[in-house]
Enzyme design. Structure first.
Site, mmCIF file in Angstrom:
data_model
loop_
_atom_site.group_PDB
_atom_site.id
_atom_site.type_symbol
_atom_site.label_atom_id
_atom_site.label_comp_id
_atom_site.label_asym_id
_atom_site.label_seq_id
_atom_site.Cartn_x
_atom_site.Cartn_y
_atom_site.Cartn_z
ATOM 1 N N ASP A 99 0.826 -1.212 0.000
ATOM 2 C CA ASP A 99 0.000 0.000 0.000
ATOM 3 C C ASP A 99 0.857 1.257 0.000
ATOM 4 O O ASP A 99 0.549 2.224 -0.675
ATOM 5 C CB ASP A 99 -0.973 0.019 1.191
ATOM 6 C CG ASP A 99 -0.275 -0.186 2.516
ATOM 7 O OD1 ASP A 99 0.657 -1.006 2.582
ATOM 8 O OD2 ASP A 99 -0.637 0.475 3.499
ATOM 9 N N ASP A 102 7.395 3.906 2.441
ATOM 10 C CA ASP A 102 7.644 5.081 3.280
ATOM 11 C C ASP A 102 9.147 5.171 3.545
ATOM 12 O O ASP A 102 9.912 5.579 2.666
ATOM 13 C CB ASP A 102 6.816 4.909 4.564
ATOM 14 C CG ASP A 102 6.692 6.169 5.383
ATOM 15 O OD1 ASP A 102 7.587 7.013 5.325
ATOM 16 O OD2 ASP A 102 5.701 6.316 6.116
HETATM 17 C C1 PRP Z 1 2.873 -0.048 6.432
HETATM 18 C C2 PRP Z 1 2.836 -0.412 4.978
HETATM 19 C C3 PRP Z 1 4.214 -0.956 4.715
HETATM 20 C C4 PRP Z 1 5.064 -0.190 5.691
HETATM 21 C C5 PRP Z 1 5.767 0.898 4.948
HETATM 22 O O1 PRP Z 1 2.559 -1.187 7.158
HETATM 23 O O2 PRP Z 1 1.857 -1.353 4.695
HETATM 24 O O3 PRP Z 1 4.290 -2.330 4.984
HETATM 25 O O4 PRP Z 1 4.207 0.374 6.677
HETATM 26 O O5 PRP Z 1 6.568 1.639 5.804
HETATM 27 P P1 PRP Z 1 8.139 1.669 5.702
HETATM 28 O O6 PRP Z 1 8.495 1.903 4.267
HETATM 29 O O7 PRP Z 1 8.513 2.837 6.586
HETATM 30 O O8 PRP Z 1 8.672 0.383 6.235
HETATM 31 P P2 PRP Z 1 2.191 -1.190 8.712
HETATM 32 O O9 PRP Z 1 3.372 -1.657 9.491
HETATM 33 O O10 PRP Z 1 1.589 0.123 9.079
HETATM 34 O O11 PRP Z 1 1.140 -2.349 8.848
HETATM 35 P P3 PRP Z 1 -0.251 -2.587 8.083
HETATM 36 O O12 PRP Z 1 0.094 -2.973 6.656
HETATM 37 O O13 PRP Z 1 -0.871 -3.712 8.833
HETATM 38 O O14 PRP Z 1 -1.063 -1.321 8.144
#
Ligand code: PRP
Length: 182
Positions: A99, A102
């Protein structure tokens, strides 16, 4: 729920149009092959459902769950595999479906794990890309939208496990996460 959203960043219509474009691009790039779409739960579940229906004629799907954020707004840097894939990916054409990209911490770790399993190819498709926040050297092969450094929710993305079911991508009002002390 709508009262917590400052404004709609990407509308439902814009999402559907762009997801169709990504599906068409992937279908062309993988013509004659059957890519395995790997959804990284939970945030990508809606994007995966929509994207997979736009990939023609064939694709397979599998799911992984990793945790990195807890309930805060900043990555902890720690990545854990909560649920692994159901099958081997050796020799397969893998497209990881995310999704949001970041800091890149999650995908950087995940790509090391998946590469070690010897897929035929390994690509990344992310709906949203926040390049201004990147701390790890990772770029996506397919990007839906580049987004500014705002806290975005909806279409699968959460804050504290809420807002995932919004049909659009919205910017969360800062007072929502500031009042929780994070
Ligand atoms: C979010 C997203 C990615 C990650 C990106 O997941 O789905 O996996 O953060 O961030 P990064 O590039 O800083 O690592 P999250 O851990 O929020 O869990 P979720 O998918 O269950 O919402």
């Amino acid at each position: 729920m709508r009262k917590d959203i400052d404004h709609v960043l990407i509308s439902e219509e814009e999402l559907q149009k762009r997801v169709a474009e990504l599906g068409a691009q992937i279908s062309a790039d993988y013509a004659g092959r059957c890519p395995l779409l790997v959804s990284v739960l939970r945030g990508s579940y809606i994007f995966m459902a929509d994207l997979s229906r736009q990939v023609q004629p064939f694709c397979q799907v599998d799911f992984m769950a990793v945790s990195s954020y807890g309930s805060g707004t900043v990555s902890s840097g720690q990545v854990n595999i909560v649920k692994d894939l159901s099958d081997s990916i050796e020799g397969k054409d893998i497209i990881v479906v995310e999704d949001i990209l970041d800091s890149g911490n999650t995908l950087h770790y995940l790509f090391q794990v998946l590469q070690a399993r010897h897929p035929a190819s390994l690509k990344l498709c992310t709906l949203l890309d926040k390049p201004s926040r990147r701390t790890k050297p990772i770029t996506a092969d397919y990007v839906g939208f580049e987004v500014p450094d705002k806290f975005v929710v909806g279409y699968g993305l959460d804050y504290d496990e809420l807002y995932r079911n919004l049909p659009y991508i919205g910017v969360l009002k800062p007072c929502v996460y500031e009042k929780s002390g994070e």
